[in-house]
Design an enzyme around this catalytic site. Structure first.
Site, PDB file in Angstrom:
ATOM      1  N   TRP A  22       0.855  -1.183   0.000  1.00  0.00           N
ATOM      2  CA  TRP A  22       0.000   0.000   0.000  1.00  0.00           C
ATOM      3  C   TRP A  22       0.891   1.233   0.000  1.00  0.00           C
ATOM      4  CZ3 TRP A  22      -1.787   2.730   4.844  1.00  0.00           C
ATOM      5  CH2 TRP A  22      -2.765   3.697   4.560  1.00  0.00           C
ATOM      6  N   ASP A  51      -1.832  -5.279   9.170  1.00  0.00           N
ATOM      7  CA  ASP A  51      -2.770  -4.334   8.580  1.00  0.00           C
ATOM      8  C   ASP A  51      -3.919  -5.146   7.985  1.00  0.00           C
ATOM      9  OD1 ASP A  51      -4.081  -2.232   7.421  1.00  0.00           O
ATOM     10  OD2 ASP A  51      -2.391  -1.518   6.228  1.00  0.00           O
ATOM     11  N   LYS A  75     -13.974  -0.830   3.595  1.00  0.00           N
ATOM     12  CA  LYS A  75     -14.463  -1.704   2.535  1.00  0.00           C
ATOM     13  C   LYS A  75     -15.596  -2.605   3.020  1.00  0.00           C
ATOM     14  CE  LYS A  75     -11.075  -0.161  -0.085  1.00  0.00           C
ATOM     15  NZ  LYS A  75     -10.231   0.549   0.867  1.00  0.00           N
TER      16      LYS A  75
END
Length: 391
Positions: free
Chosen positions: A127, A208, A243
């Site tokens: 990311w 994460d 999400k």
């Protein structure tokens, strides 16, 4: 004051938003921005979210500050989804609400740096915010190859080598599931090996978890990270509800921290609150309150779970549809079908990405990362024909 500042390059993904919006091509496809899209290209509000927000409208009696720790009940309601219904950590495990998963990663890195951590093992590609956050908090990113984009294979050996070469107390940052940007995840056996080396080398896991539920299911997507956390006496986990609740603009996240002892957990918690206070003072309430209401109501929770299942099924259908085309030039579409979550990174050069954009109206990151949710049964043939034309 600002005379010596230099221009910084614009954010590539944010540029894509405007370029896509201004493109008049009727066949244009947006595969850039990392939000879920339905088959019609929309990013709808969850039905369960709408119902929970309506209930909040009826019963919420104050907009007063929450405190730097945020919504206790929200943090507690997420815990069994992440760590299991009977995780056994008791008061050794604490959590605080954060402004999104980004806030959670930032709070984790700041707190770890203040505790003396120096280095963070980071697989690439990752990311885009991981590296800058690590560096901004004064730690050094130690890079290794997460995957080979050309062959679409995980470079597990690079991770193992990096972990075995690390010093005791080094941080290893791991994507919990649905790796961003490759979609290439660790197997159950590989998670077990990671857990063993973490324990043997005395490494600190920072996990994460931004896409739980979009890979194989909530329990399945947490199995690997639970092995690592169980093997390490201390760890941190950054969580995002963007999400899997569709709460992108509400910035809903949490940071969980596991300590050796309850006494150390209490001390660490005080540092988390102090760092949170210095960063954002108090986290925003509405999104976390919405999640809390959903998870505390059986009917809302069941509807939300069904909506996440539908999202996951659609992503898997798009992956399977691409995989049927096998290889297009140097792009291995069959591998996309073996990957998880929103993203895959295709073996495309920057020139090929620009050709896809300029000649075919197909927008993706310069790295070749695509958001699979931008595809549907109608536009996949156009996407594949465009790939063939630039192969």
């Amino acid at each position: 004051m600002f005379e010596d500042l230099k221009d910084l390059p614009p954010d590539g993904l944010l540029q894509l938003i405007k370029l896509y919006r201004d493109d008049s091509n009727p066949q244009k496809i947006d595969l850039g921005v990392g939000v879920y899209r339905d088959a019609d290209g929309g990013t709808p509000v969850f039905r369960a979210v709408k119902k929970a927000e309506h209930r909040l409208h009826e019963v919420q009696d104050s907009k007063s500050y929450l405190g730097p720790e945020g919504d206790h009940e929200f943090v507690a309601a997420l815990r069994p989804y992440i760590f299991g219904k009977n995780d056994g950590y008791g008061a050794r495990l604490n959590g605080v609400q954060t402004p999104g998963g980004t806030g959670a990663v930032r709070l984790a890195c700041e707190t770890l740096a203040s505790a003396g951590a120096k280095r963070v093992l980071l697989g690439t590609p990752s990311w885009p915010n991981h590296g800058p956050i690590i560096q901004a908090t004064g730690m050094e990113p130690v890079l290794f190859d997460h995957a080979d984009i050309k062959t679409q294979t995980l470079d597990f050996g690079a991770l193992i080598d990096a972990m075995k070469a690390a010093d005791k107390g080094d941080i290893v940052l791991l994507h919990g599931c649905c790796h961003n940007p490759t979609g290439i995840d660790y197997s159950a056996d590989q998670w077990g090996e990671i857990a063993s080396i973490v324990a043997d080398r005395g490494l600190f896991p920072l996990i994460d978890l931004a896409y739980q539920g979009l890979g194989h299911g909530f329990e399945e997507d947490a199995e690997g990270l639970r092995k690592v956390i169980a093997a390490a006496p201390e760890s941190m986990l950054a969580y995002s509800c963007d999400k899997n609740f569709g709460l992108y603009r509400e910035r809903v996240g949490a940071l969980y921290a596991l300590s050796n002892t309850e006494a150390q957990a209490a001390t660490l918690y005080s540092h988390l609150l102090s760092n949170a206070r210095a960063n954002w003072s108090m986290p925003p309430d509405h999104g976390a309150a919405t999640v809390r209401v959903i998870l505390s109501d059986d009917d809302f929770r069941a509807e939300w779970d069904a909506e996440v299942r539908d999202m996951r099924a659609r992503l898997n259908r798009m992956r399977s549809a691409l995989a049927e085309y096998q290889n297009v030039g140097d792009v291995d579409l069959a591998a996309v079908g073996r990957q998880n979550g929103l993203f895959s990174t295709l073996n495309l050069s920057k020139d090929q990405v620009m050709a896809m954009r300029g000649s075919h109206g197909i927008y993706m990151a310069a790295s070749g990362r695509i958001n699979v949710a931008g595809l549907n049964e109608r536009n996949i043939p156009h996407f594949v024909e465009a790939l063939r034309s630039i192969a």
